[in-house]
Enzyme design. Sequence first.
Site, short mmCIF file in Angstrom:
data_model
loop_
_atom_site.label_atom_id
_atom_site.label_comp_id
_atom_site.label_asym_id
_atom_site.label_seq_id
_atom_site.Cartn_x
_atom_site.Cartn_y
_atom_site.Cartn_z
N GLY A 126 0.87 -1.05 -0.10
CA GLY A 126 -0.01 -0.05 0.11
C GLY A 126 0.86 1.29 0.13
O GLY A 126 0.44 2.36 -0.18
N ARG A 127 2.14 1.08 0.44
CA ARG A 127 3.07 2.39 0.38
C ARG A 127 3.19 2.61 -1.18
O ARG A 127 3.01 1.84 -1.86
CB ARG A 127 4.37 2.17 0.96
N LYS A 146 20.91 4.16 8.15
CA LYS A 146 22.28 3.97 7.78
C LYS A 146 23.00 5.01 6.88
O LYS A 146 23.88 5.45 7.24
CB LYS A 146 22.32 2.49 6.97
N GLY A 163 17.74 1.24 23.44
CA GLY A 163 17.87 -0.10 22.60
C GLY A 163 18.40 0.13 21.39
O GLY A 163 19.19 1.21 21.15
N VAL A 195 9.35 6.65 32.48
CA VAL A 195 9.20 7.78 31.92
C VAL A 195 7.69 7.75 32.19
O VAL A 195 6.84 6.90 32.05
CB VAL A 195 9.18 8.16 30.33
N THR A 239 10.96 2.59 22.25
CA THR A 239 10.69 1.47 23.36
C THR A 239 10.24 -0.12 22.68
O THR A 239 9.59 -0.55 23.50
CB THR A 239 9.64 1.85 24.36
N HIS A 242 46.62 -10.27 6.75
CA HIS A 242 47.13 -9.02 7.80
C HIS A 242 47.37 -7.96 7.14
O HIS A 242 47.88 -7.97 5.95
CB HIS A 242 48.53 -9.55 8.45
#
Length: 462
Positions: free
Chosen positions: A34-35, A51, A178, A233, A267, A441
């Site tokens: 639907g978007r 990102k 989080g 809160v 949250t 390395h």
Amino acid sequence: MASYDLIVIGSGPGGYVCAIRAAQLGMKVACVEGRETLGGTCLNVGCIPSKALLHATHMLHEAEHNFAKMGLGGGKPKVDWKAMLAYKDDTIAQNTKGIEFLFKKNKIDWLKGWGTIPEPGKVKVGKDTHEAKNIVIATGSESATLPGVEIDEKTIVSSTGALSLGKIPKKLAVIGGGVIGLEMGSVYARLGSEVTVIEYLDRLIPANDAEVAKAFQKILKKQGMNFVLGAAVQSAEVLKTKTKLTYKLRKDDSEHTLDADVVLVATGRKPFTEGLGLDKLGVELTKRGQVATNGHFATNVKGIHAIGDAIDGPMLAHKAEDDGYACAEIIAGQAGHVDYNKVPGVIYTAPEVADVGATEEELKEAGRAYKVGKFSLMGNGRAKANFAADGFVKILADKETDRILGAHIIGPYAGDLIHEICVAMEFGAAAEDIARTCHAHPTYSEAVREAALACGDGALHA
Ligand code: NAI
């Protein structure tokens, strides 16, 4: 009206991967979205845009803190917030168009609109009802709300609003320490906002290894973020020029306030299944509102399956992708399977945090005999050259068999480094298998090998 082997509802990472895999396996497939654009939360208002902002602000941080050390002059770059948001939007567009291309390539029909399931075997989108031998619910999740805190996506925002703020706030309060809180918190901290994270528990990132969480908090604090832990809160009140946040410290019930220009509510998320008509169909939900499935993505109603954030398991894009892939294979009569114990988790801050498998706390609780191999990035030449030596690799292995049980990394590219250990775990490898594998390395990956060596006779550079 058209007839399909499979209709997937939702085009996020779970849904679009499921659709592509099913098409690869020869099914006639449609995906309902639907978007305006494909890709779901992840591509439009989640993983990808965050990102882009994390990358841009990490570059800013490097320019401000490390460029001069390398002989690169020019001073502090000027931030053009509108241009940064345009870069983010362009990144989104490139990715969502990419999915559109993949749909065309795989002959997947995009049914534009919001889908409902009027009866098993049927999906209604707008005025059209389509027939489907199989239906996959891949409708994802939405931000969880908090009593007393009303999200308006301008002053009090979810992760969606946080990706498109009108201006960079002077003071940002983040509810929840989080993944979202710390990723978006560090974006704004790097842009100069005074960021305070209020977390209900006594530690950050509760699902991660405690030692990593502690080190992570220290690093973020050094980067300028403030933390109030063990705080509940109570309310957020939008006043004329600021928002007043009231919270209670759990240890003594004392009440405090914090002023902010913008409040980010981070949250957690909850499954999004509204409007599908699951009630009427009798599709069972779990107590947490997830679609209940049988371990093979099947619901209790024949022909209706569910994957990703809408069902049990970690709410992560790549877990949804794996669900989608496996679910399509199962529908095709094959044996798809996802091992949720080997799904890596990544926090894309700088440094990154990545983990797979068990935490030390989980092993202790299970009474498992284990050993720890840890290697600090201070002993890694590449990390030192790149001003990125804050962090470590920690591998947890079975004390007797040396089999890898979990790994936790905090450091540059941790989200990429973790996959070597994921593959090792998929093959049931021992720490010694990684230790005896040649690592180039100088690379950050050498730190993974060193941590594996530390599970045995000891690391070489520590
Ligand atoms: P989260 O579950 O990662 O963290 C929520 C935090 O809020 C927890 O630390 C929790 O203790 C705290 N909290 C809960 N209620 C609170 C309260 N009333 N007051 C203060 N703190 C409270 O959820 P988050 O960050 O919102 O992310 C949602 C989902 O999206 C997660 O499943 C996450 O894994 C996923 N996600 C993953 C990303 C990644 O893989 N890099 C990026 C962004 C989101």
